[in-house]
Design an enzyme around this catalytic site. Structure first.
Site, PDB file in Angstrom:
ATOM      1  N   ASN A  94       0.819  -1.215   0.000  1.00 46.41           N
ATOM      2  CA  ASN A  94       0.000   0.000   0.000  1.00 46.41           C
ATOM      3  C   ASN A  94       0.852   1.263   0.000  1.00 46.41           C
ATOM      4  OD1 ASN A  94      -2.432  -1.560   0.155  1.00 46.41           O
ATOM      5  ND2 ASN A  94      -2.003  -1.862   2.340  1.00 46.41           N
ATOM      6  N   ARG A  95       2.048   1.145  -0.569  1.00 55.00           N
ATOM      7  CA  ARG A  95       2.993   2.260  -0.666  1.00 55.00           C
ATOM      8  C   ARG A  95       3.425   2.786   0.703  1.00 55.00           C
ATOM      9  NH1 ARG A  95       3.997   3.015  -5.574  1.00 55.00           N
ATOM     10  NH2 ARG A  95       5.239   4.891  -5.189  1.00 55.00           N
ATOM     11  N   LEU A  96       3.314   1.935   1.703  1.00 54.98           N
ATOM     12  CA  LEU A  96       3.812   2.286   3.031  1.00 54.98           C
ATOM     13  C   LEU A  96       5.261   1.799   3.127  1.00 54.98           C
ATOM     14  CD1 LEU A  96       0.708   1.433   5.247  1.00 54.98           C
ATOM     15  CD2 LEU A  96       1.443   3.663   4.360  1.00 54.98           C
TER      16      LEU A  96
END
Length: 199
Positions: A177-179
């Site tokens: 989640n692009r974390l």
């Protein structure tokens, strides 16, 4: 220990980089030592290209190039640069920034003569970054130079080695989640200062 946990626990960015490079050498199919090198003019106009990391020691990240090329000219006028390693299969990258110094001529000689004969000839005749009329002109220059130098190919004075001394190093690990996980090391008077960054 997972890759994120190991990066979070690391205190020395150069040692962490070496560990990541070892993994890249074991897993990347092509040129794990390829790195984007960014230079800039004195007034800040940037340019970037790929080079190959050839060594890493106390002086920094070493690479070789024609000093009369665009990057060589920019480094002569503004000896600060940035690098970005991206290992797609590992889903990681490392950014390095700092001043650049020229390596001793003896080291440039040794590395130049460790290359294949064809690579030595190409470097000897290339006027890197200058306009070339045709491929045929280049190939003829190589043939003529080879005929004139049947023994050892002399290293051109313009073909030099450089080392980027890291002042900032950032390690990036892909996250769901692009974390992403990002760890920044900045060289201070007492050693490296580490922080964690937002994705």
């Amino acid at each position: 220990m997972g890759v994120t946990e190991a990066a979070a626990a690391a205190l020395d960015p150069v040692s962490l980089f070496r560990a990541w490079m070892d993994e890249a050498v074991a897993g990347e199919p092509n040129d794990p030592n390829a790195v984007a090198l960014a230079t800039a003019t004195p007034d800040g106009a940037p340019s970037v290209r790929m080079v190959l990391l050839k060594a890493l020691d106390a002086r920094g990240f070493a690479f070789y190039t024609n000093s009369e090329s665009r990057k060589g000219s920019e480094l002569a006028a503004n000896p600060i640069a940035a690098m970005c390693f991206h290992w797609k299969s590992l889903r990681r990258q490392v950014r390095v920034e700092g001043p650049v110094t020229e390596l001793p001529a003896a080291e440039a000689d040794a590395y130049f003569h460790s290359r294949s004969l064809g690579s030595q000839l190409g470097a000897a005749v290339s006027r890197q970054s200058q306009e070339l009329g045709s491929r045929e002109v280049l190939e003829e220059m190589v043939r003529e130079y080879a005929a004139e130098h049947e023994g050892e190919i002399p290293r051109p004075e313009r073909w030099k080695g450089y080392a980027l001394r890291p002042e900032r190093m950032e390690f990036w690990i892909n996250g769901e989640n692009r974390l992403h996980d990002r760890f920044l090391f900045v060289r201070g008077d007492g050693g490296w200062v580490k922080s964690r960054l937002f994705p």
